[in-house]
Design a protein around this motif. Structure first.
Motif, mmCIF file in Angstrom:
data_model
loop_
_atom_site.group_PDB
_atom_site.id
_atom_site.type_symbol
_atom_site.label_atom_id
_atom_site.label_comp_id
_atom_site.label_asym_id
_atom_site.label_seq_id
_atom_site.Cartn_x
_atom_site.Cartn_y
_atom_site.Cartn_z
ATOM 1 N N TYR A 61 0.820 -1.207 0.000
ATOM 2 C CA TYR A 61 0.000 0.000 0.000
ATOM 3 C C TYR A 61 0.854 1.257 0.000
ATOM 4 O O TYR A 61 2.010 1.254 0.424
ATOM 5 C CB TYR A 61 -0.926 0.035 1.222
ATOM 6 N N ASP A 62 0.252 2.322 -0.508
ATOM 7 C CA ASP A 62 0.820 3.653 -0.342
ATOM 8 C C ASP A 62 0.008 4.355 0.727
ATOM 9 O O ASP A 62 -1.233 4.323 0.690
ATOM 10 C CB ASP A 62 0.692 4.453 -1.652
ATOM 11 N N MET A 63 0.668 4.953 1.671
ATOM 12 C CA MET A 63 -0.050 5.773 2.667
ATOM 13 C C MET A 63 0.497 7.196 2.558
ATOM 14 O O MET A 63 1.669 7.446 2.850
ATOM 15 C CB MET A 63 0.135 5.206 4.072
ATOM 16 N N LEU A 64 -0.360 8.075 2.088
ATOM 17 C CA LEU A 64 0.083 9.421 1.735
ATOM 18 C C LEU A 64 -0.514 10.471 2.663
ATOM 19 O O LEU A 64 -1.707 10.438 2.963
ATOM 20 C CB LEU A 64 -0.333 9.731 0.287
ATOM 21 N N MET A 65 0.324 11.369 3.118
ATOM 22 C CA MET A 65 -0.128 12.453 4.005
ATOM 23 C C MET A 65 -0.393 13.698 3.173
ATOM 24 O O MET A 65 0.480 14.162 2.435
ATOM 25 C CB MET A 65 0.964 12.734 5.050
ATOM 26 N N VAL A 66 -1.604 14.239 3.298
ATOM 27 C CA VAL A 66 -1.953 15.469 2.585
ATOM 28 C C VAL A 66 -1.572 16.664 3.455
ATOM 29 O O VAL A 66 -2.052 16.786 4.587
ATOM 30 C CB VAL A 66 -3.465 15.519 2.270
ATOM 31 N N LEU A 67 -0.716 17.520 2.935
ATOM 32 C CA LEU A 67 -0.247 18.673 3.718
ATOM 33 C C LEU A 67 -0.764 19.982 3.134
ATOM 34 O O LEU A 67 -0.672 20.214 1.930
ATOM 35 C CB LEU A 67 1.286 18.708 3.729
ATOM 36 N N ASN A 68 -1.318 20.806 3.993
ATOM 37 C CA ASN A 68 -1.728 22.158 3.596
ATOM 38 C C ASN A 68 -1.012 23.134 4.522
ATOM 39 O O ASN A 68 -1.323 23.219 5.717
ATOM 40 C CB ASN A 68 -3.249 22.315 3.710
ATOM 41 N N SER A 69 -0.064 23.873 3.973
ATOM 42 C CA SER A 69 0.742 24.773 4.805
ATOM 43 C C SER A 69 -0.075 25.927 5.389
ATOM 44 O O SER A 69 0.393 26.634 6.271
ATOM 45 C CB SER A 69 1.901 25.335 3.979
ATOM 46 N N ARG A 70 -1.314 26.138 4.899
ATOM 47 C CA ARG A 70 -2.140 27.222 5.425
ATOM 48 C C ARG A 70 -3.073 26.782 6.552
ATOM 49 O O ARG A 70 -3.962 27.523 6.962
ATOM 50 C CB ARG A 70 -2.955 27.862 4.292
ATOM 51 N N ALA A 128 -2.514 4.902 13.721
ATOM 52 C CA ALA A 128 -2.856 4.014 12.606
ATOM 53 C C ALA A 128 -2.061 2.718 12.655
ATOM 54 O O ALA A 128 -2.414 1.757 11.983
ATOM 55 C CB ALA A 128 -2.603 4.727 11.282
ATOM 56 N N LYS A 129 -0.996 2.696 13.428
ATOM 57 C CA LYS A 129 -0.077 1.554 13.489
ATOM 58 C C LYS A 129 0.478 1.246 12.093
ATOM 59 O O LYS A 129 0.636 0.104 11.695
ATOM 60 C CB LYS A 129 -0.777 0.324 14.093
ATOM 61 N N MET A 130 0.678 2.284 11.313
ATOM 62 C CA MET A 130 1.205 2.140 9.952
ATOM 63 C C MET A 130 2.117 3.323 9.659
ATOM 64 O O MET A 130 2.001 4.357 10.287
ATOM 65 C CB MET A 130 0.048 2.130 8.945
ATOM 66 N N ARG A 131 3.008 3.136 8.673
ATOM 67 C CA ARG A 131 3.958 4.191 8.320
ATOM 68 C C ARG A 131 3.557 4.871 7.018
ATOM 69 O O ARG A 131 3.095 4.216 6.090
ATOM 70 C CB ARG A 131 5.360 3.590 8.131
ATOM 71 N N PHE A 132 3.802 6.175 6.965
ATOM 72 C CA PHE A 132 3.593 6.885 5.706
ATOM 73 C C PHE A 132 4.608 6.414 4.670
ATOM 74 O O PHE A 132 5.742 6.050 5.014
ATOM 75 C CB PHE A 132 3.728 8.402 5.910
ATOM 76 N N THR A 133 4.187 6.459 3.392
ATOM 77 C CA THR A 133 5.117 6.109 2.311
ATOM 78 C C THR A 133 5.378 7.311 1.397
ATOM 79 O O THR A 133 6.228 7.237 0.517
ATOM 80 C CB THR A 133 4.573 4.955 1.444
ATOM 81 N N GLY A 134 4.609 8.389 1.612
ATOM 82 C CA GLY A 134 4.821 9.555 0.753
ATOM 83 C C GLY A 134 3.974 10.734 1.173
ATOM 84 O O GLY A 134 3.158 10.653 2.106
ATOM 85 N N LEU A 135 4.181 11.857 0.474
ATOM 86 C CA LEU A 135 3.489 13.105 0.813
ATOM 87 C C LEU A 135 2.716 13.625 -0.390
ATOM 88 O O LEU A 135 3.070 13.361 -1.542
ATOM 89 C CB LEU A 135 4.507 14.167 1.225
ATOM 90 N N ILE A 136 1.667 14.377 -0.084
ATOM 91 C CA ILE A 136 0.927 15.106 -1.120
ATOM 92 C C ILE A 136 0.956 16.583 -0.716
ATOM 93 O O ILE A 136 0.498 16.932 0.380
ATOM 94 C CB ILE A 136 -0.534 14.616 -1.228
ATOM 95 N N ALA A 137 1.524 17.413 -1.572
ATOM 96 C CA ALA A 137 1.524 18.854 -1.290
ATOM 97 C C ALA A 137 0.214 19.420 -1.814
ATOM 98 O O ALA A 137 -0.027 19.418 -3.027
ATOM 99 C CB ALA A 137 2.709 19.518 -1.972
ATOM 100 N N ASN A 138 -0.636 19.832 -0.907
ATOM 101 C CA ASN A 138 -1.959 20.326 -1.331
ATOM 102 C C ASN A 138 -2.283 21.637 -0.619
ATOM 103 O O ASN A 138 -3.374 21.825 -0.082
ATOM 104 C CB ASN A 138 -3.028 19.264 -1.038
ATOM 105 N N SER A 139 -1.328 22.557 -0.617
ATOM 106 C CA SER A 139 -1.596 23.843 0.037
ATOM 107 C C SER A 139 -2.695 24.566 -0.698
ATOM 108 O O SER A 139 -2.679 24.647 -1.923
ATOM 109 C CB SER A 139 -0.340 24.704 0.025
ATOM 110 N N HIS A 140 -3.650 25.061 0.062
ATOM 111 C CA HIS A 140 -4.753 25.765 -0.596
ATOM 112 C C HIS A 140 -5.472 26.678 0.381
ATOM 113 O O HIS A 140 -5.346 26.535 1.603
ATOM 114 C CB HIS A 140 -5.746 24.771 -1.193
ATOM 115 N N MET A 141 -6.188 27.620 -0.198
ATOM 116 C CA MET A 141 -7.060 28.516 0.572
ATOM 117 C C MET A 141 -8.436 28.495 -0.099
ATOM 118 O O MET A 141 -9.088 29.518 -0.223
ATOM 119 C CB MET A 141 -6.500 29.938 0.549
ATOM 120 N N ILE A 142 -8.829 27.337 -0.570
ATOM 121 C CA ILE A 142 -10.054 27.137 -1.357
ATOM 122 C C ILE A 142 -10.061 28.130 -2.512
ATOM 123 O O ILE A 142 -9.152 28.096 -3.332
ATOM 124 C CB ILE A 142 -11.320 27.187 -0.468
ATOM 125 N N GLU A 143 -11.016 29.051 -2.553
ATOM 126 C CA GLU A 143 -11.140 29.935 -3.713
ATOM 127 C C GLU A 143 -10.022 30.990 -3.766
ATOM 128 O O GLU A 143 -9.816 31.628 -4.783
ATOM 129 C CB GLU A 143 -12.519 30.613 -3.726
#
Lengths: 242, 356
Positions: A130-139, A160-175
């Motif tokens: 599996y891939d376990m990805l963390m979604v990050l929003n710097s805002r 979760a008793k599981m390790r992350f395998t990667g990151l998702i950069a999803n910085s946003h302020m909606i509109e």
């Protein structure tokens, strides 16, 4: 045929993709868009599991009709429980993970509390499958800097008793998202990646913003997003078409 | 200050801290539990106190006791929880105590559901507890406005020594919007600067805070005092907002909270069709903008008034009272957690105009 999209899209070799993030990270929007994108390229239609046991509103189940029309299997509680804020973990989830043929995307709600649902499933996931990805929003208040991100991620991993395998950069302020917000998120995700030794699986952002900016230098795959979690004044029909 | 993306519930908690209110008593309930969750880690950082009570009845009484100290105190809850606090609310009004109570409203009656609703208008605007009292009621329509009104709520509560309710439908608590806080946070209020709190009577005459008056003359006097206070509040604290109100309007919509934003979308889209409609948004539900709504609806170009609510029709009773039969008044509402869509509002407007 519209003109070719210049982005380098993400590629996944594993069947199970677990998308995790605190509220406001945009995890649900990312999960829904990722599932729709995979539905367009995978030979077998994917399934999405709404494992959001924490947030009562704005969950991936709200995009159910649209996804089902694309052949995507949407695994959510039915009937009155569709709207419930109860910790409902469906048996179908285990089934889809263990014996399904197509890709499974799990939208894991909330934060370390939300990840508790994942913990109860941790022995079901095939090791390295599996891939376990963390979604990050710097805002967001808790994930605005390196220390905050590492703290939140460690907490989620412990629950979760599981390790992350990667990151998702999803910085946003909606509109109000602009290229500056995207770059800020990209650099933060890179910093977190170096610290925690994790690859940046992809950067995701509103398609309109991505199309209007120079993405040279964004050295990672990109997933353009179309918003589906809309507020009532942004759409024509109510949640779930009520 | 950099704008942050915050869930309404978190922003409400942070706004209280910005107002110097660091004494929080609460019991979790959807759709506002994130306030409590936020406060569990945020209040210790600022030297504050969060007591999770055993029930909302206890929360009400903790507020009543804590408010007597003159410090800024508050709670957040949702509809059924607010109902349980109504006895203490009446006591706090009778005791002239400042307190801020946030109601992130869900569908009712009874246990109801967890989706957004505006069906607690009567309870908030008409005083939900017993006795001759009112609370000031502020109704934000965005996360930023929730922050601004939270800070205002504490000031009004202190200035008038009265309970203030900040009421938002579930959407206000649950949605994410970008938000900015004041650059400088207020210092917690010093009770010693006031002449009424119970701070220990050493070296001075003891003070008494109570709402029990067995002598009817004294009880009547307390009600006269409260009424005098409400008269000033009605004169000075009315707040409302107009959207696209012009002499071209054929119809005026009245809506508050996030319902007003849905109506704004409907109004924008109707404008594209050549139908001009204005919006009247009460921000204070008590004091209700009585003169303002009368003035707007009395204008010659307004043919009718439409009230839109996430309820079976509650604010419409105030609108009806204020427009004094000058114009036909109609209603559109959905309830139970179902939110009227811009299209439903547009259909109702077209139907009203066609009927003329």
């Amino acid at each position: 045929m519209s003109q070719p999209v210049p982005f380098r899209y993400p590629v996944f070799s594993r069947r199970i993709i677990i998308v995790v993030g605190g509220f406001g990270s945009g995890k649900t929007e990312v999960s829904v868009n990722l599932t729709k994108y995979l539905a367009g390229i995978d030979p077998i239609p994917p399934a999405i599991v709404d494992l959001d046991l924490v947030n009562p509103y704005f969950r991936s189940r709200e995009a159910e009709a649209e996804m089902e029309a694309m052949g995507i299997k949407v695994i959510v509680p039915r009937g009155g429980n569709f709207f419930a804020d109860l910790p409902i973990l469906l048996p179908e989830v285990k089934g889809a993970v263990e014996s399904g043929a197509g890709r499974v995307i799990l939208d894991v709600g909330g934060d370390s509390q939300g990840a508790r649902a994942l913990g109860s499933l941790s022995d079901v996931f095939p090791p390295d499958g599996y891939d376990m990805l963390m979604v990050l929003n710097s805002r967001r208040p808790f994930t605005g800097d390196l220390a905050g991100c590492c703290k939140v991620m460690s907490r989620i991993e412990a629950t979760a008793k599981m390790r992350f395998t990667g990151l998702i950069a999803n910085s946003h302020m909606i509109e109000e998202t602009d290229p500056e917000v995207l770059w800020e998120g990209y650099h933060l995700a890179r910093e977190v990646g170096r610290e925690m030794n994790l690859p940046l699986a992809f950067l995701s952002a509103k398609r309109e913003v991505l199309e209007q900016m120079d993405t040279t230098g964004l050295n990672c795959p990109i997933l353009p997003l179309t918003r589906s979690m809309l507020k009532p004044w942004e759409k024509k029909t109510g949640p779930t078409g009520l | 200050m950099t704008k942050k993306l915050m869930k309404g519930n978190e922003a409400i908690g942070e706004a209280a801290i910005a107002a110097g209110a660091i004494n929080y008593f609460a019991y979790p309930i959807t759709p506002q539990s994130e306030v409590a969750e936020y406060m569990t880690w945020r209040l210790p950082e600022v030297g504050g106190v969060f007591v999770q009570a055993e029930s909302e009845v206890a929360v009400g009484n903790m507020l009543l006791g804590a408010a007597c100290t003159g410090k800024r105190v508050f709670t957040t809850s949702s509809s059924p929880g607010i109902s349980l606090m109504m006895e203490a609310m009446s006591y706090m009004a009778g005791d002239h105590l400042p307190v801020v109570i946030v109601n992130i409203t869900r569908g009712g009656p009874g246990l109801g559901g967890i989706l957004p609703a505006q069906s607690d208008y009567f309870q908030a605007a008409k005083a939900g507890g017993h006795g001759d009292y009112h609370a000031i009621v502020l109704a934000p329509s965005s996360v930023q406005e929730a922050v601004d009104l939270m800070i205002l709520a504490f000031d009004l509560a202190d200035n008038y020594r009265t309970p203030v309710i900040v009421i938002g439908d579930g959407m206000i608590g649950q949605m994410m919007e970008s938000v900015e806080f004041p650059a400088k946070y207020r210092e917690p209020v010093n009770p010693e600067t006031k002449d009424w709190p119970l701070t220990g009577a050493k070296g001075r005459k003891a003070r008494v805070i109570k709402s029990l008056f067995l002598d009817p003359k004294l009880l009547e006097k307390n009600s006269f005092d409260l009424a005098a206070k409400y008269k000033v509040i009605k004169e000075k604290e009315v707040r409302c907002e107009l959207y696209k109100v012009s002499d071209k309007n054929r119809l005026l919509i009245a809506a508050y909270g996030t319902m007003a934003r849905i109506c704004q979308t409907a109004i924008d889209e109707l404008e594209d069709e050549g139908i001009s409609v204005g919006l009247f948004r009460p921000i204070t539900l008590f004091p209700f903008p009585e003169k303002e709504i009368f003035r707007e609806t009395a204008k010659a170009n307004i043919r009718a008034v439409l009230t839109v609510e996430m309820s079976m029709g509650q604010m419409i009773e105030d609108i009806d009272r204020c427009i004094k039969g000058k114009k036909p008044l109609d209603f559109y509402g959905r309830t139970g957690g179902i939110v009227p869509t811009p299209n439903e509002v547009k259909d109702k407007v077209r139907q009203m105009l066609a009927a003329k």
